[in-house]
Enzyme design. Structure first.
Site, mmCIF file in Angstrom:
data_model
loop_
_atom_site.group_PDB
_atom_site.id
_atom_site.type_symbol
_atom_site.label_atom_id
_atom_site.label_comp_id
_atom_site.label_asym_id
_atom_site.label_seq_id
_atom_site.Cartn_x
_atom_site.Cartn_y
_atom_site.Cartn_z
ATOM 1 N N GLU A 17 -35.340 1.167 -35.426
ATOM 2 C CA GLU A 17 -35.216 -0.082 -34.666
ATOM 3 C C GLU A 17 -36.037 -1.105 -35.439
ATOM 4 O O GLU A 17 -37.205 -0.855 -35.724
ATOM 5 C CB GLU A 17 -35.858 0.078 -33.287
ATOM 6 C CG GLU A 17 -35.033 0.831 -32.295
ATOM 7 C CD GLU A 17 -35.825 1.032 -31.009
ATOM 8 O OE1 GLU A 17 -35.880 0.109 -30.195
ATOM 9 O OE2 GLU A 17 -36.400 2.117 -30.836
ATOM 10 N N LYS A 62 -45.308 2.362 -33.253
ATOM 11 C CA LYS A 62 -45.148 0.956 -33.617
ATOM 12 C C LYS A 62 -45.779 0.044 -32.577
ATOM 13 O O LYS A 62 -46.354 -0.974 -32.908
ATOM 14 C CB LYS A 62 -43.660 0.634 -33.796
ATOM 15 C CG LYS A 62 -43.168 0.955 -35.192
ATOM 16 C CD LYS A 62 -41.731 0.519 -35.373
ATOM 17 C CE LYS A 62 -40.809 1.494 -34.692
ATOM 18 N NZ LYS A 62 -39.396 1.158 -34.858
ATOM 19 N N ARG A 91 -42.452 15.150 -34.049
ATOM 20 C CA ARG A 91 -42.864 13.971 -34.793
ATOM 21 C C ARG A 91 -44.187 14.248 -35.490
ATOM 22 O O ARG A 91 -44.935 15.157 -35.120
ATOM 23 C CB ARG A 91 -42.947 12.741 -33.898
ATOM 24 C CG ARG A 91 -43.860 12.850 -32.714
ATOM 25 C CD ARG A 91 -43.628 11.724 -31.728
ATOM 26 N NE ARG A 91 -44.008 10.425 -32.277
ATOM 27 C CZ ARG A 91 -43.186 9.374 -32.336
ATOM 28 N NH1 ARG A 91 -41.970 9.461 -31.879
ATOM 29 N NH2 ARG A 91 -43.591 8.234 -32.819
HETATM 30 P P1 ATP Z 1 -42.572 4.515 -32.820
HETATM 31 O O1 ATP Z 1 -43.021 5.505 -31.813
HETATM 32 O O2 ATP Z 1 -43.447 4.428 -34.014
HETATM 33 O O3 ATP Z 1 -42.268 3.172 -32.234
HETATM 34 P P2 ATP Z 1 -39.781 4.953 -32.888
HETATM 35 O O4 ATP Z 1 -39.186 6.281 -32.658
HETATM 36 O O5 ATP Z 1 -39.659 4.014 -31.767
HETATM 37 O O6 ATP Z 1 -41.240 5.123 -33.403
HETATM 38 P P3 ATP Z 1 -37.700 4.145 -34.623
HETATM 39 O O7 ATP Z 1 -37.579 2.916 -35.412
HETATM 40 O O8 ATP Z 1 -36.777 4.356 -33.484
HETATM 41 O O9 ATP Z 1 -39.187 4.236 -34.143
HETATM 42 O O10 ATP Z 1 -37.672 5.398 -35.576
HETATM 43 C C1 ATP Z 1 -36.657 5.677 -36.497
HETATM 44 C C2 ATP Z 1 -36.617 7.149 -36.723
HETATM 45 O O11 ATP Z 1 -37.885 7.633 -37.168
HETATM 46 C C3 ATP Z 1 -36.268 7.889 -35.451
HETATM 47 O O12 ATP Z 1 -35.281 8.851 -35.747
HETATM 48 C C4 ATP Z 1 -37.551 8.534 -35.043
HETATM 49 O O13 ATP Z 1 -37.321 9.733 -34.373
HETATM 50 C C5 ATP Z 1 -38.282 8.738 -36.382
HETATM 51 N N1 ATP Z 1 -39.725 8.742 -36.197
HETATM 52 C C6 ATP Z 1 -40.470 7.792 -35.599
HETATM 53 N N2 ATP Z 1 -41.764 8.161 -35.555
HETATM 54 C C7 ATP Z 1 -41.848 9.365 -36.154
HETATM 55 C C8 ATP Z 1 -42.918 10.281 -36.424
HETATM 56 N N3 ATP Z 1 -44.172 10.019 -36.066
HETATM 57 N N4 ATP Z 1 -42.624 11.437 -37.062
HETATM 58 C C9 ATP Z 1 -41.362 11.703 -37.433
HETATM 59 N N5 ATP Z 1 -40.319 10.905 -37.207
HETATM 60 C C10 ATP Z 1 -40.543 9.741 -36.576
HETATM 61 MG MG MG Z 2 -37.287 4.541 -31.150
#
Ligand code: ATP
Ligand code: MG
Length: 567
Positions: free
Chosen positions: A37, A274, A264
């Site tokens: 995102e 984020k 994760r």
């Molecule tokens: P955040 O919790 O940092 O906001 P998010 O999942 O909202 O992370 P996205 O932009 O949706 O952020 O993430 C893109 C991809 O990266 C998704 O498939 C998500 O599952 C993966 N991802 C995000 N954080 C991690 C992490 N700490 N370890 C592994 N994969 C991750």
């Molecule tokens: Mg997300």
């Protein structure tokens, strides 16, 4: 850990994909995607997902990996984030070729899918307020209540949904909800919202739309539209899988990706969310997303991390189904391992103590040969100037040396790196403070090769710079961003209270003259001090700023710590 034929460690995802290929699923295709995102910069947790998605695609013949922006929330998204994400993925060494996509490109087909659900009696326009919807959802122990609008006719729903799109209503007046089961044990299945009104322009579609699909609706259908075979995501999406399957089954789409969840990445002494990282940037706790203390890809890059070291780290931590926290020391190990091979060695003095070599001729300068990497002769040598007045580190001298301190002390002899043996004859003190401000030493001209012809041994080798030739530069030394190993674990306390007030120390220091030509972004090891990188943002022709990427393992610091523990 088992090894596959190309010597990559196996993990449960690689095993599942291999089995699917064996069973000839998806006509032998492997198609993955990395779906960020665009609401923040990428962090090291995303690197894990990037390495996994692009990795498994590359390992399988004809495999593809898309970069797709899940840009369904116009109020939190920005072009800046899109650009930074592209730059970071590229920098990590992965290529999406012509496979760059945006969920916003699918707004029209997604809308048509929603209409299809309405026509099938599987979605309805609900006119409860957001609060009323929340309140009627029930809890884990109590079922939810049906919306009074649940039984609207298909015609009425189609009419209202079309008028929602046409902009006839205000934000929050209506939403489109899936008609599933308000008593489902999975709360996500209790008639989730699929579309909402948001009169906010979108960074790509401008004012074309005033209704936007919810993440869950857009995400699974975008995967399907792109023909993704394996949707890899983190564990928190496990409960969403049931909804994704429901949507894809009800719409009877051609491609129904297989979702596989993995744990994760959590890293000690930092936060990987984020939302929290945005807080640190917007609250000006950090200088920006690329502050070298940030666990973002751009922060790590500015700090001096290499793409190889991050990829190696991701390979090392592996992929599992159980949540765990990785020690940040493992990340530091990965960069040390890489820079140990490639970073040229140089000398600089962080906290200078003036040393006068009394028996060295005034005005004389010798250009001494220094190796650029003692472990790798192919990296060559350089000249370092030696003269009568030098700087050494303050903590390389002790007036009353404690046990196991082998460096300089009154009457004691040590070696200067790539230069002579020197012996301390006198320590000059500041009369007021009593601090040692200057040392007088003698040198032995016969020890230029680094050893004494008479076999005399010394127990320490110190780094140094020639005072008249040294260049002044800025050193930025970093420590953990948080004082607590898990800054997140105390729900009653704001995570920011655990910020380490000493995570950045700025010093003005002296470096050898060969560094006058150091280019922004270049890396080196200051002998005994650590690996550094010329700050790519703030260094210019006139001012040199060095970020310490990581320390060397300092045995003396360890001994000191152990001694303190014993006391
Ligand atoms: P955040 O919790 O940092 O906001 P998010 O999942 O909202 O992370 P996205 O932009 O949706 O952020 O993430 C893109 C991809 O990266 C998704 O498939 C998500 O599952 C993966 N991802 C995000 N954080 C991690 C992490 N700490 N370890 C592994 N994969 C991750
Ligand atoms: Mg997300």
């Amino acid at each position: 850990m088992t090894e596959t034929s190309d010597r990559l460690p196996s993990n449960f995802i690689r095993t599942i994909i291999a089995q699917d290929l064996k069973d000839n699923k998806n006509e032998g295709r492997v198609a993955t995607r990395f779906p960020p995102e665009p609401n923040g910069y990428l962090h090291i947790g995303h690197a894990k997902s990037i390495c996994l998605n692009f990795g498994v695609a590359a390992e399988n013949k004809g495999g593809t990996c898309n970069l797709r922006f899940d840009d369904t929330n116009p109020s939190k998204e920005e072009v800046e984030y899109v650009e930074s994400i592209k730059e970071d993925v590229r920098w990590l060494g992965f290529h999406w070729g012509d496979r760059l996509f945006y969920a916003s490109d699918y707004f029209e087909p997604l809308y048509q899918h929603a209409v299809q659900l309405i026509k099938a009696g599987k979605a309805y326009v609900c006119s409860l307020s957001p609060d009323e919807i929340r309140e009627s959802r029930g809890t884990l122990t109590e079922p939810g209540r049906n919306s009074p609008y649940r039984d609207r006719s298909v015609e009425e729903n189609l009419d209202l949904f079309q008028r929602m799109r046409a902009g006839e209503f205000r934000d929050g007046d209506h939403v489109l909800r899936a008609k599933i089961d308000m008593a489902s044990p999975n709360l996500i299945m209790r008639d989730p919202t699929l579309y909402r009104i948001r009169k906010v322009p979108h960074h790509r579609t401008g004012k074309d739309w005033c209704i936007y699909p919810m993440y869950d609706f857009a995400h699974c259908l975008s995967d399907s539209i792109e023909g993704i075979t394996h949707s890899l995501c983190t564990l928190e999406f496990e409960n969403n899988r049931q909804l994704y399957d429901w949507i894809l089954d009800e719409l009877d789409v051609d491609c129904h990706p297989r979702q596989i969840e993995f744990a994760r990445l959590n890293l000690s002494y930092t936060v990987l969310s984020k939302r929290k990282l945005v807080e640190l940037v917007q609250g000006e706790h950090m200088s920006g997303w690329d502050d070298p203390r940030m666990p973002t890809i751009s922060g790590l890059r500015r700090r001096g991390y290499t793409p190889e070291s991050i990829r190696n780290f991701c390979e090392r931590i592996g992929v599992a189904r159980r949540d765990s926290t990785v020690d940040i020391a493992l990340l530091e190990f990965s960069i040390r391992e890489d820079l140990n091979i490639q970073a040229p060695r140089v000398m600089g003095v962080l906290r200078p103590l003036r040393v006068v070599i009394d028996n060295y001729p005034e005005g004389q300068v010798e250009e001494l040969d220094a190796q650029n990497n003692p472990g790798d002769p192919t990296m060559g040598t350089r000249k370092v100037p030696f003269s009568r007045v030098l700087y050494i580190e303050q903590d390389d001298f002790m007036e009353d040396p404690v046990k196991k301190f082998f460096r300089l002390a009154p009457g004691r002899e040590v070696r200067l790196r790539y230069a002579y043996y020197i012996k301390c004859v006198k320590a000059v003190k500041d009369e007021k403070t009593g601090r040692v401000v200057e040392l007088h030493c003698t040198y032995d001209p016969k020890t230029r090769s680094g050893s004494s012809p008479d076999g005399r041994k010394v127990k320490a080798t110190l780094h140094w710079v020639s005072a008249a030739h040294a260049i002044e530069a800025e050193a930025r030394l970093y420590d953990h961003l948080f004082l607590k190993e898990n800054p997140d674990d105390d729900k009653d306390v704001d995570f920011k209270t655990h910020l380490n007030p000493n995570s950045l120390e700025i010093l003005s220091f002296f470096v050898e003259p060969s560094l006058a030509a150091a280019t922004p972004g270049s890396r080196c090891q200051f002998e005994r001090l650590g690996y550094f990188c010329v700050d790519p943002v703030e260094s210019s022709g006139k001012s040199l700023v060095f970020n310490r990427t990581v320390t060397l393992r300092d045995t003396w610091a360890k001994i000191q710590k152990n001694q303190q523990k014993k006391q």
